[in-house]
Write a protein that holds these residues in place. Structure first.
Motif, mmCIF file in Angstrom:
data_model
loop_
_atom_site.group_PDB
_atom_site.id
_atom_site.type_symbol
_atom_site.label_atom_id
_atom_site.label_comp_id
_atom_site.label_asym_id
_atom_site.label_seq_id
_atom_site.Cartn_x
_atom_site.Cartn_y
_atom_site.Cartn_z
ATOM 1 N N THR A 220 0.861 -1.295 -0.001
ATOM 2 C CA THR A 220 -0.009 0.007 0.086
ATOM 3 C C THR A 220 0.851 1.259 0.034
ATOM 4 O OG1 THR A 220 -0.095 0.078 2.506
ATOM 5 C CG2 THR A 220 -1.756 -1.103 1.347
ATOM 6 N N GLY A 221 2.118 1.224 0.517
ATOM 7 C CA GLY A 221 2.924 2.505 0.787
ATOM 8 C C GLY A 221 2.317 3.351 1.777
ATOM 9 N N ALA A 222 1.604 2.878 2.637
ATOM 10 C CA ALA A 222 1.138 3.921 3.731
ATOM 11 C C ALA A 222 1.982 4.176 4.501
ATOM 12 C CB ALA A 222 -0.070 3.064 4.673
ATOM 13 N N ALA A 223 1.979 5.600 5.030
ATOM 14 C CA ALA A 223 2.953 6.153 5.781
ATOM 15 C C ALA A 223 3.451 5.517 7.186
ATOM 16 C CB ALA A 223 2.750 7.781 6.005
ATOM 17 N N GLN A 224 2.164 5.165 7.873
ATOM 18 C CA GLN A 224 2.489 4.684 9.265
ATOM 19 C C GLN A 224 1.114 3.993 9.556
ATOM 20 O OE1 GLN A 224 4.496 6.911 12.336
ATOM 21 N NE2 GLN A 224 2.829 6.559 13.739
ATOM 22 N N VAL A 225 1.451 2.937 10.209
ATOM 23 C CA VAL A 225 0.188 1.886 10.577
ATOM 24 C C VAL A 225 0.765 1.372 12.009
ATOM 25 C CG1 VAL A 225 -0.973 -0.203 10.342
ATOM 26 C CG2 VAL A 225 -0.612 1.179 8.355
ATOM 27 N N ASP A 226 -0.290 1.529 12.861
ATOM 28 C CA ASP A 226 -0.163 0.765 14.163
ATOM 29 C C ASP A 226 -1.162 -0.623 14.580
ATOM 30 O OD1 ASP A 226 -2.329 1.256 16.432
ATOM 31 O OD2 ASP A 226 -1.862 3.298 15.420
ATOM 32 N N LEU A 227 -0.484 -1.245 15.171
ATOM 33 C CA LEU A 227 -1.153 -2.625 15.613
ATOM 34 C C LEU A 227 -1.857 -2.399 16.904
ATOM 35 C CD1 LEU A 227 1.042 -5.142 13.708
ATOM 36 C CD2 LEU A 227 -1.069 -4.017 12.830
ATOM 37 N N VAL A 228 -1.795 -1.299 17.664
ATOM 38 C CA VAL A 228 -1.885 -1.325 19.105
ATOM 39 C C VAL A 228 -3.429 -1.050 19.142
ATOM 40 C CG1 VAL A 228 -1.444 -0.025 20.920
ATOM 41 C CG2 VAL A 228 0.249 -0.145 19.471
ATOM 42 N N PRO A 229 -4.015 -1.896 20.259
ATOM 43 C CA PRO A 229 -5.540 -1.706 20.232
ATOM 44 C C PRO A 229 -5.888 -0.468 20.650
ATOM 45 C CG PRO A 229 -4.431 -3.769 21.231
ATOM 46 C CD PRO A 229 -3.468 -3.076 20.913
ATOM 47 N N ARG A 230 -7.024 -0.037 20.646
ATOM 48 C CA ARG A 230 -7.641 1.352 21.011
ATOM 49 C C ARG A 230 -7.566 1.418 22.279
ATOM 50 N NH1 ARG A 230 -10.218 3.758 16.529
ATOM 51 N NH2 ARG A 230 -10.710 2.524 14.754
ATOM 52 N N ALA A 231 -7.950 0.454 23.178
ATOM 53 C CA ALA A 231 -7.686 0.676 24.641
ATOM 54 C C ALA A 231 -6.366 0.896 25.313
ATOM 55 C CB ALA A 231 -8.070 -0.691 25.269
ATOM 56 N N TYR A 232 -5.121 0.887 24.448
ATOM 57 C CA TYR A 232 -4.039 1.317 24.718
ATOM 58 C C TYR A 232 -3.427 2.396 23.804
ATOM 59 C CZ TYR A 232 -3.355 -3.328 26.883
ATOM 60 O OH TYR A 232 -3.627 -4.458 27.934
ATOM 61 N N GLY A 233 -4.520 3.210 23.225
ATOM 62 C CA GLY A 233 -4.073 4.466 22.551
ATOM 63 C C GLY A 233 -3.768 4.294 21.042
ATOM 64 N N GLY A 234 -4.149 2.969 20.576
ATOM 65 C CA GLY A 234 -3.814 2.860 19.102
ATOM 66 C C GLY A 234 -4.956 2.790 18.288
ATOM 67 N N SER A 235 -4.902 2.141 17.089
ATOM 68 C CA SER A 235 -5.994 2.392 16.291
ATOM 69 C C SER A 235 -6.649 1.225 15.778
ATOM 70 C CB SER A 235 -5.721 3.341 14.903
ATOM 71 O OG SER A 235 -4.597 2.523 14.247
ATOM 72 N N ALA A 236 -5.913 0.111 16.192
ATOM 73 C CA ALA A 236 -6.493 -1.356 15.925
ATOM 74 C C ALA A 236 -7.449 -1.748 16.662
ATOM 75 C CB ALA A 236 -5.122 -2.369 16.313
#
Length: 236
Positions: A220-236
């Motif tokens: 995809t060439g996306a700039a940044q992705v996180d695998l952090v659950p929302r409960a820990y402040g992420g977007s996954a």
């Protein structure tokens, strides 16, 4: 695809996933016995694979490894900067020599690899670089300051490199894994017991999940992705 820190954990899982997807894979790490075993495993599946011993903090070793990759496969299209090390300690008590060592590996190491890889990608008409950061940068957890600072620096370095290299067809992305089932805890430079206590009870991701996210970033060439659950402040 060149994968640093390929001898175990996320690096080994990424190498396996890339090989399964049909990529020619260059395994780079310091533990030659682990590299040889993984290379034999992947070769047994019919994959094209090259194992090279490489300390990413040593520019001469990195240049030699990438030169061998080009001599073997003709080009370098993708680099995954996965080699890294943890550190646990409070800002007031952490040993400065430990901090310097972690900064050397987690920030300067990827920079060394990028500086060696970019001219090769330019010659090939473009490429993709994925730098492995950490979900610790999304929080302010006591004891993670120096380590999270090294990964925050890598994220900023990646963002700037992305802007600088985009006109040349080279995409730089950053991946922020959550707690992952690897040898990371045993490789922490200092503060292992405190790190284990902090993550007690957490549900760890398998390294294969991170590997698939790496391949998705290459696609995809996306700039940044996180695998952090929302409960820990992420977007996954």
């Amino acid at each position: 695809m060149v994968v640093t820190g390929a001898s175990s954990g996320i690096g080994a899982a990424t190498a396996r996933a890339a090989a399964a997807a049909g990529a020619r894979v260059v395994l780079a790490a310091r533990r030659e016995d682990r590299l040889a075993a993984l290379a034999a495993e992947l070769s047994g599946t019919g994959a094209e694979v090259l194992a090279v011993r490489c300390d990413v903090t040593e520019p001469d070793q990195v240049a030699a490894a990438l030169g061998t990759a080009v001599a073997t496969f003709g080009r370098v299209d993708v680099v995954v900067n996965n080699a890294g090390q943890g550190l646990q300690g409070t800002v007031t008590d952490v040993d400065l020599d430990d901090v310097r060592a972690v900064l050397e590996l987690n920030v300067l190491g990827p920079l060394v690899v990028m500086q060696a890889a970019v001219p090769l990608m330019r010659a090939g008409g473009g490429g993709s670089i994925v730098n492995i950061s950490s979900g610790t940068t999304l929080a302010a957890a006591p004891g993670t300051g120096p380590y999270a600072a090294s990964k925050s620096a890598l994220e900023k370095l990646s963002a700037v490199a992305r802007e600088e290299l985009a006109p040349e067809g080279i995409t730089v992305s950053c991946l922020l894994p959550f707690a992952t089932s690897t040898e990371f805890m045993t490789s922490i430079r200092a503060g292992r017991e405190a790190a284990e206590e902090m993550t007690a009870g957490a549900t760890f991701d398998p390294p294969e999940r991170v590997a698939e996210a790496v391949l998705d970033l290459v696609r995809t060439g996306a700039a940044q992705v996180d695998l952090v659950p929302r409960a820990y402040g992420g977007s996954a």
